[in-house]
Design an enzyme around this catalytic site. Structure first.
Site, PDB file in Angstrom:
ATOM      1  N   ARG A  21       0.810  -1.228   0.000  1.00  0.00           N
ATOM      2  CA  ARG A  21       0.000   0.000   0.000  1.00  0.00           C
ATOM      3  C   ARG A  21       0.846   1.282   0.000  1.00  0.00           C
ATOM      4  O   ARG A  21       0.322   2.372  -0.206  1.00  0.00           O
ATOM      5  CB  ARG A  21      -0.952  -0.010   1.203  1.00  0.00           C
ATOM      6  CG  ARG A  21      -2.189  -0.844   0.943  1.00  0.00           C
ATOM      7  CD  ARG A  21      -3.107  -0.837   2.136  1.00  0.00           C
ATOM      8  NE  ARG A  21      -2.648  -1.750   3.180  1.00  0.00           N
ATOM      9  CZ  ARG A  21      -3.070  -1.716   4.433  1.00  0.00           C
ATOM     10  NH1 ARG A  21      -3.931  -0.800   4.816  1.00  0.00           N
ATOM     11  NH2 ARG A  21      -2.617  -2.586   5.325  1.00  0.00           N
ATOM     12  N   GLN A  77      12.919 -14.068   5.802  1.00  0.00           N
ATOM     13  CA  GLN A  77      11.727 -14.919   5.786  1.00  0.00           C
ATOM     14  C   GLN A  77      11.351 -15.064   4.310  1.00  0.00           C
ATOM     15  O   GLN A  77      10.975 -14.083   3.669  1.00  0.00           O
ATOM     16  CB  GLN A  77      10.582 -14.262   6.574  1.00  0.00           C
ATOM     17  CG  GLN A  77       9.358 -15.150   6.664  1.00  0.00           C
ATOM     18  CD  GLN A  77       8.108 -14.404   7.128  1.00  0.00           C
ATOM     19  OE1 GLN A  77       8.006 -13.192   7.015  1.00  0.00           O
ATOM     20  NE2 GLN A  77       7.151 -15.155   7.658  1.00  0.00           N
ATOM     21  N   TYR A 355      27.858  32.543  -1.554  1.00  0.00           N
ATOM     22  CA  TYR A 355      28.070  31.094  -1.549  1.00  0.00           C
ATOM     23  C   TYR A 355      29.458  30.826  -0.989  1.00  0.00           C
ATOM     24  O   TYR A 355      30.469  31.282  -1.542  1.00  0.00           O
ATOM     25  CB  TYR A 355      27.952  30.502  -2.959  1.00  0.00           C
ATOM     26  CG  TYR A 355      28.340  29.044  -2.967  1.00  0.00           C
ATOM     27  CD1 TYR A 355      27.590  28.112  -2.234  1.00  0.00           C
ATOM     28  CD2 TYR A 355      29.464  28.584  -3.655  1.00  0.00           C
ATOM     29  CE1 TYR A 355      27.952  26.769  -2.196  1.00  0.00           C
ATOM     30  CE2 TYR A 355      29.829  27.245  -3.624  1.00  0.00           C
ATOM     31  CZ  TYR A 355      29.076  26.348  -2.893  1.00  0.00           C
ATOM     32  OH  TYR A 355      29.428  25.022  -2.851  1.00  0.00           O
ATOM     33  N   TYR A 376      34.325  24.883  -8.077  1.00  0.00           N
ATOM     34  CA  TYR A 376      34.178  23.756  -9.002  1.00  0.00           C
ATOM     35  C   TYR A 376      34.674  24.161 -10.380  1.00  0.00           C
ATOM     36  O   TYR A 376      34.223  25.178 -10.940  1.00  0.00           O
ATOM     37  CB  TYR A 376      32.684  23.385  -9.047  1.00  0.00           C
ATOM     38  CG  TYR A 376      32.355  22.134  -9.805  1.00  0.00           C
ATOM     39  CD1 TYR A 376      33.084  20.962  -9.619  1.00  0.00           C
ATOM     40  CD2 TYR A 376      31.283  22.106 -10.693  1.00  0.00           C
ATOM     41  CE1 TYR A 376      32.757  19.803 -10.308  1.00  0.00           C
ATOM     42  CE2 TYR A 376      30.949  20.950 -11.375  1.00  0.00           C
ATOM     43  CZ  TYR A 376      31.687  19.809 -11.188  1.00  0.00           C
ATOM     44  OH  TYR A 376      31.362  18.665 -11.860  1.00  0.00           O
TER      45      TYR A 376
HETATM   46  C1  UD1 Z   1      -1.077  -8.627  13.834  1.00  0.00           C
HETATM   47  C2  UD1 Z   1      -1.539  -9.450  15.042  1.00  0.00           C
HETATM   48  C3  UD1 Z   1      -2.775  -8.806  15.655  1.00  0.00           C
HETATM   49  C4  UD1 Z   1      -2.471  -7.387  16.053  1.00  0.00           C
HETATM   50  C5  UD1 Z   1      -1.941  -6.598  14.855  1.00  0.00           C
HETATM   51  C6  UD1 Z   1      -1.445  -5.253  15.304  1.00  0.00           C
HETATM   52  C7  UD1 Z   1      -0.897 -11.754  14.501  1.00  0.00           C
HETATM   53  C8  UD1 Z   1      -1.362 -13.064  14.052  1.00  0.00           C
HETATM   54  N1  UD1 Z   1      -1.804 -10.783  14.595  1.00  0.00           N
HETATM   55  O1  UD1 Z   1      -2.130  -8.708  12.892  1.00  0.00           O
HETATM   56  O2  UD1 Z   1      -3.172  -9.548  16.791  1.00  0.00           O
HETATM   57  O3  UD1 Z   1      -3.625  -6.777  16.567  1.00  0.00           O
HETATM   58  O4  UD1 Z   1      -0.827  -7.276  14.241  1.00  0.00           O
HETATM   59  O5  UD1 Z   1      -1.114  -4.466  14.203  1.00  0.00           O
HETATM   60  O6  UD1 Z   1       0.274 -11.599  14.812  1.00  0.00           O
HETATM   61  N2  UD1 Z   1       5.003  -9.903   9.048  1.00  0.00           N
HETATM   62  C9  UD1 Z   1       6.116 -10.552   8.595  1.00  0.00           C
HETATM   63  N3  UD1 Z   1       5.979 -11.806   8.060  1.00  0.00           N
HETATM   64  C10 UD1 Z   1       4.772 -12.425   7.970  1.00  0.00           C
HETATM   65  C11 UD1 Z   1       3.638 -11.736   8.434  1.00  0.00           C
HETATM   66  C12 UD1 Z   1       3.781 -10.487   8.985  1.00  0.00           C
HETATM   67  O7  UD1 Z   1       7.229 -10.034   8.668  1.00  0.00           O
HETATM   68  O8  UD1 Z   1       4.731 -13.559   7.487  1.00  0.00           O
HETATM   69  C13 UD1 Z   1       5.154  -8.557   9.616  1.00  0.00           C
HETATM   70  C14 UD1 Z   1       4.452  -7.540   8.738  1.00  0.00           C
HETATM   71  O9  UD1 Z   1       5.353  -6.947   7.824  1.00  0.00           O
HETATM   72  C15 UD1 Z   1       3.952  -6.539   9.748  1.00  0.00           C
HETATM   73  C16 UD1 Z   1       3.777  -7.332  11.042  1.00  0.00           C
HETATM   74  O10 UD1 Z   1       4.515  -8.518  10.871  1.00  0.00           O
HETATM   75  O11 UD1 Z   1       4.911  -5.512   9.994  1.00  0.00           O
HETATM   76  C17 UD1 Z   1       2.320  -7.637  11.353  1.00  0.00           C
HETATM   77  O12 UD1 Z   1       1.763  -8.384  10.312  1.00  0.00           O
HETATM   78  P1  UD1 Z   1       0.313  -8.125   9.765  1.00  0.00           P
HETATM   79  O13 UD1 Z   1       0.068  -9.033   8.644  1.00  0.00           O
HETATM   80  O14 UD1 Z   1       0.068  -6.673   9.577  1.00  0.00           O
HETATM   81  O15 UD1 Z   1      -0.542  -8.644  11.005  1.00  0.00           O
HETATM   82  P2  UD1 Z   1      -2.012  -8.249  11.350  1.00  0.00           P
HETATM   83  O16 UD1 Z   1      -2.929  -9.097  10.596  1.00  0.00           O
HETATM   84  O17 UD1 Z   1      -2.178  -6.794  11.265  1.00  0.00           O
END
Ligand code: UD1
Ligand code: MG
Length: 459
Positions: A21, A77, A355, A376
């Protein structure tokens, strides 16, 4: 495997999300607030807490994040299978760590060390150290956030994701920020047990709370204000995070003894250092690397970056200090003056339209209006070295490399392309000619021409 460390705190910063986004070629966490990438703000909060080690979990093809977070290691990851899977990527670096592991988010740059400290304290107070301390908050709109489920005694029993929650659970206002502090002795065992039988088919980090409880381990939570937990998902969020951080930085500066005439128009960098009794006028922009010493006045509409300003100096209005600028005490830099890699001695002045680049200007030297250091040659940059107590007349061009000795006098309009001895007077100027009465004759001729043309038109 990394070596063991004495420090009892480590951090895992999740930053694998592409940030679709943001609509950007840059990984999300590389977008800047207060002059540096978001992920570095998060690492700094961990560092301020005393975290001896930190690992940043990135997605594949994010070399820029790896570069930015050095010397901290990154773990890749490969596929985004969920937050628990992301944490698991850090196991190679932290699998042997037995202290407290903080799990932080690279796109949540406003988190403060004070809040993390409270999470640590929540663990320290109790007789038995909790396995998991979760950072909760009560957002105005709980929406898609995970909900913290507590028992009658107020202890944390589980986190349910909104998509998996019952209608009753959805009514819970206490939400999961995502941030956790987990006992390193149990973290990896818990992570290994996380499955993906849930609405999203992902490995949820949040499941470790229920799993810990099943293993008769205690879990706790602390609450923080929503403002600290604002995540950045698009450019609108980024601007909001910037605004929040700016307000925090301005307040800290004012609390420490800086006057800001109109704080909302002053933009600071994360590392801006302002001495006491500094006065900053409206519409001043500080890029990274600026140090302003005591009692300096920075007048309206200045732009500063990578510059050090000595005590009692006056800068602006409308001045630009670029990287490598070092101004001594009592220096005056006036309107429309640009300095770059310029070292000015105590009491030196460049008050108008100049300058000064790749230059050293001695103490008490006056750089006249319109002076240019021509640094320069089209291929290379060269230095201009001006001694103490020199007077440079208006509109002089100092063609570098060039040296001007102490006490020299440079005539207005001169182009100085050779070194000038101390106390010499140097002037380059075409000879002045005057023709008596020629101004008047010219005026009369042109007036007559103009009248003749107007008469011809009227016919
Ligand atoms: C997650 C939490 C939720 C919380 C919310 C807060 C879980 C399952 N849920 O949900 O309880 O309220 O954050 O914002 O943890 N990321 C990775 N690898 C992945 C997945 C995610 O690095 O495989 C990182 C994302 O880049 C992000 C963060 O982890 O910065 C959170 O992931 P996101 O998918 O936004 O989780 P939410 O569904 O928002
Ligand atoms: Mg999210």
């Amino acid at each position: 495997m990394a070596s063991k460390t004495d420090s009892s705190i480590a951090a895992i910063v999740l930053a694998a999300g592409k940030g679709t986004r943001m609509k950007s070629a840059l990984p999300k966490v590389m977008h800047q607030v207060a002059g540096r990438p978001m992920v570095l703000h998060v690492l700094d909060a961990a560092k301020a807490l005393g975290a001896g080690r930190a690992v940043v979990v990135v997605g594949p093809d994010m070399p820029s994040v790896g570069e930015a977070v050095k010397p901290h290691p990154t773990a890749v990851q490969q596929r985004q299978l969920g937050t628990a899977d992301a944490v698991k990527a850090a196991k190679a670096s932290l699998g042997d760590f037995r202290g407290t592991v903080f799990i932080l988010y690279g796109d949540t740059p406003l988190i403060t060390p004070a809040t993390l400290q409270r999470m640590l304290a929540a663990g320290a107070q109790a007789k038995s150290k909790p396995a998991v301390v979760v950072l909760g908050f009560r957002p105005a709109n709980p929406g898609a956030y995970g909900r913290l489920v507590t028992d009658r005694a107020g202890a944390l029993t589980a986190i349910v994701e909104a998509k998996d929650a019952t209608p009753a659970q959805l009514k819970i206002g206490l939400c999961n920020s995502g941030v956790m502090a987990v006992d390193g002795a149990v973290l990896w065992t818990l992570i290994d047990k996380v499955g993906k039988a849930n609405a999203k088919g992902e490995y949820y980090l949040t499941d470790i709370v229920g799993l810990a409880r099943k293993a008769k381990l205690r879990c706790a939570y602390v609450e923080a204000p929503e403002a600290e937990l604002q995540g950045v998902n698009d450019r609108i969020d980024l601007a909001e995070a910037e605004a929040a951080l700016q307000q925090r930085l301005r307040r800290a500066a004012m609390a420490a003894g800086v006057t800001m005439t109109d704080p909302s128009t002053v933009f600071l960098a994360w590392d801006t250092k302002l001495g006491s009794d500094v006065v900053v006028g409206p519409n001043v922009m500080f890029g990274p690397g600026v140090t302003i010493n005591d009692r300096v006045e920075i007048r309206a509409f200045c732009h500063l970056e990578g510059a050090e300003v000595g005590a009692d100096a006056i800068i602006g209005p409308f001045a630009r200090l670029r990287p490598g600028t070092k101004l001594g005490a009592n220096v005056h830099i006036g309107n429309f003056v640009e300095c770059k890699a310029a070292i000015l001695g105590e009491g030196a002045k460049a008050n108008h339209l100049a300058y000064v680049g790749d230059a050293e200007i001695g103490a008490k030297t006056n750089v006249g209006a319109g002076t240019i250091t021509a640094n320069y040659d089209g291929y290379f940059k060269h230095k201009t070295i001006v001694g103490k107590g020199v007077s440079i007349g208006s509109n002089a061009v100092l063609v570098a490399p060039v040296r001007i000795g102490d006490g020299a006098l440079i005539g207005a309009g001169s182009t100085i392309a050779r070194d000038i001895d101390a106390d010499a007077l140097a002037v380059t100027r075409a000879e002045l000619k005057t023709i008596p009465g020629a101004g008047k004759r010219y005026r009369e001729r042109k007036t007559a021409e103009k009248a003749a043309k107007a008469a011809a038109k009227d016919k």
